[in-house]
Write a protein that holds these residues in place. Structure first.
Motif, PDB file in Angstrom:
ATOM      1  N   GLU A  70       0.858  -1.170   0.000  1.00 35.19           N
ATOM      2  CA  GLU A  70       0.000   0.000   0.000  1.00 35.19           C
ATOM      3  C   GLU A  70       0.903   1.232   0.000  1.00 35.19           C
ATOM      4  N   TRP A  71       0.632   2.157  -0.919  1.00 36.22           N
ATOM      5  CA  TRP A  71       1.528   3.283  -1.143  1.00 36.22           C
ATOM      6  C   TRP A  71       0.895   4.607  -0.708  1.00 36.22           C
ATOM      7  N   ARG A  72       1.721   5.476  -0.173  1.00 38.08           N
ATOM      8  CA  ARG A  72       1.299   6.855   0.088  1.00 38.08           C
ATOM      9  C   ARG A  72       2.478   7.776  -0.184  1.00 38.08           C
ATOM     10  N   ARG A  73       2.155   8.956  -0.662  1.00 39.80           N
ATOM     11  CA  ARG A  73       3.205   9.913  -1.012  1.00 39.80           C
ATOM     12  C   ARG A  73       2.779  11.311  -0.638  1.00 39.80           C
ATOM     13  N   ILE A  74       3.717  12.064  -0.091  1.00 35.35           N
ATOM     14  CA  ILE A  74       3.509  13.484   0.095  1.00 35.35           C
ATOM     15  C   ILE A  74       4.678  14.210  -0.566  1.00 35.35           C
ATOM     16  N   VAL A 119       7.854   9.012   0.192  1.00 35.68           N
ATOM     17  CA  VAL A 119       7.005   7.909  -0.269  1.00 35.68           C
ATOM     18  C   VAL A 119       7.139   6.737   0.687  1.00 35.68           C
TER      19      VAL A 119
END
Length: 235
Positions: free
Chosen positions: A215-219, A229
């Protein structure tokens, strides 16, 4: 064996990795020179290179890892990042720092001398890793390698994450059009970081067929110039 660099001296150990051609050709001055290393490793210089954001980016990356974790730092980092990460996971955990440059490992060993739960590993991250970790961290590594090697490195780092663990990538990103440093960074990338432009608009999750296991998240930060990331392994 305690202290950094617990590499085995067994005769069955594989031969040490060779320095990649792109590193010799492009970054000899930055990572293979004993003359420039003491200057580039100063906190003030690291902060200037990252436009005053070094501490902020380092703290955010370290905060992703829990106390007691077994963590791999992918490539050595100038400045205080490695001691910060070692302090974050604490003596209950373990920090491995892997790099293909013996000079960089020697420098990391010096900086981590007071942390008995750290190891330095002579390894080419474009080759599969032998162990799995609760977390892996690549701090401003991916922009410094060509596209093919970048894909191999991301794939190998994701493969090294244990179920429920995470990979953290902190690197450059395409800045917003209005960003006052956009033209300056264009010149920096052109003259000093020739592999960076190919990363700026490439989602890191697109670099590995293993991305679907996470599961990926990026700011993005500082007007989009930097990206943080996180990929958490869900299967």
């Amino acid at each position: 064996m305690s202290g950094p660099d617990r590499a085995s001296d067994a005769t069955s150990a594989p031969p040490p990795p060779l320095l990649p051609e792109y590193l010799l050709r492009t970054y000899r001055w930055a990572y293979l020179s004993r003359r420039t290393l003491p200057w580039l490793d100063r906190d003030l210089v690291v902060s200037a290179i990252l436009w005053g954001n070094a501490g902020r980016l380092m703290r955010a990356a370290c905060a992703e890892f829990a106390v007691g974790s077994k963590v791999l730092q992918a490539a050595c980092v100038y400045g205080r990042f490695s001691p910060m990460l070692a302090a974050r996971i604490g003596p209950q955990g373990r920090l491995d720092v892997a790099d293909v440059s013996r000079l960089q490992l020697e420098n990391a060993r010096r900086k981590l001398a007071s942390f008995a739960h750290t190891h330095v590993l002579h390894a080419d991250l474009a080759h599969p890793l032998a162990e799995r970790y609760d977390g892996v961290c690549a701090f401003f590594l991916l922009h410094e390698v060509p596209t093919h090697q970048r894909r191999l490195i991301v794939d190998n780092l994701l493969a090294a994450v244990a179920p429920g663990g995470k990979a953290v990538f902190v690197d450059y990103h395409r800045p917003a059009r209005w960003h006052p440093l956009r033209p300056v960074m264009h010149l920096v990338f052109r003259w000093l970081e020739p592999y960076a432009p190919s990363l700026l608009e490439t989602p890191i999750e697109s670099l590995s067929a293993r991305a679907g296991e996470f599961e990926w998240r990026r700011i993005t930060l500082f007007g989009g110039l930097y990206q943080h990331v996180v990929a958490v392994r869900c299967r």
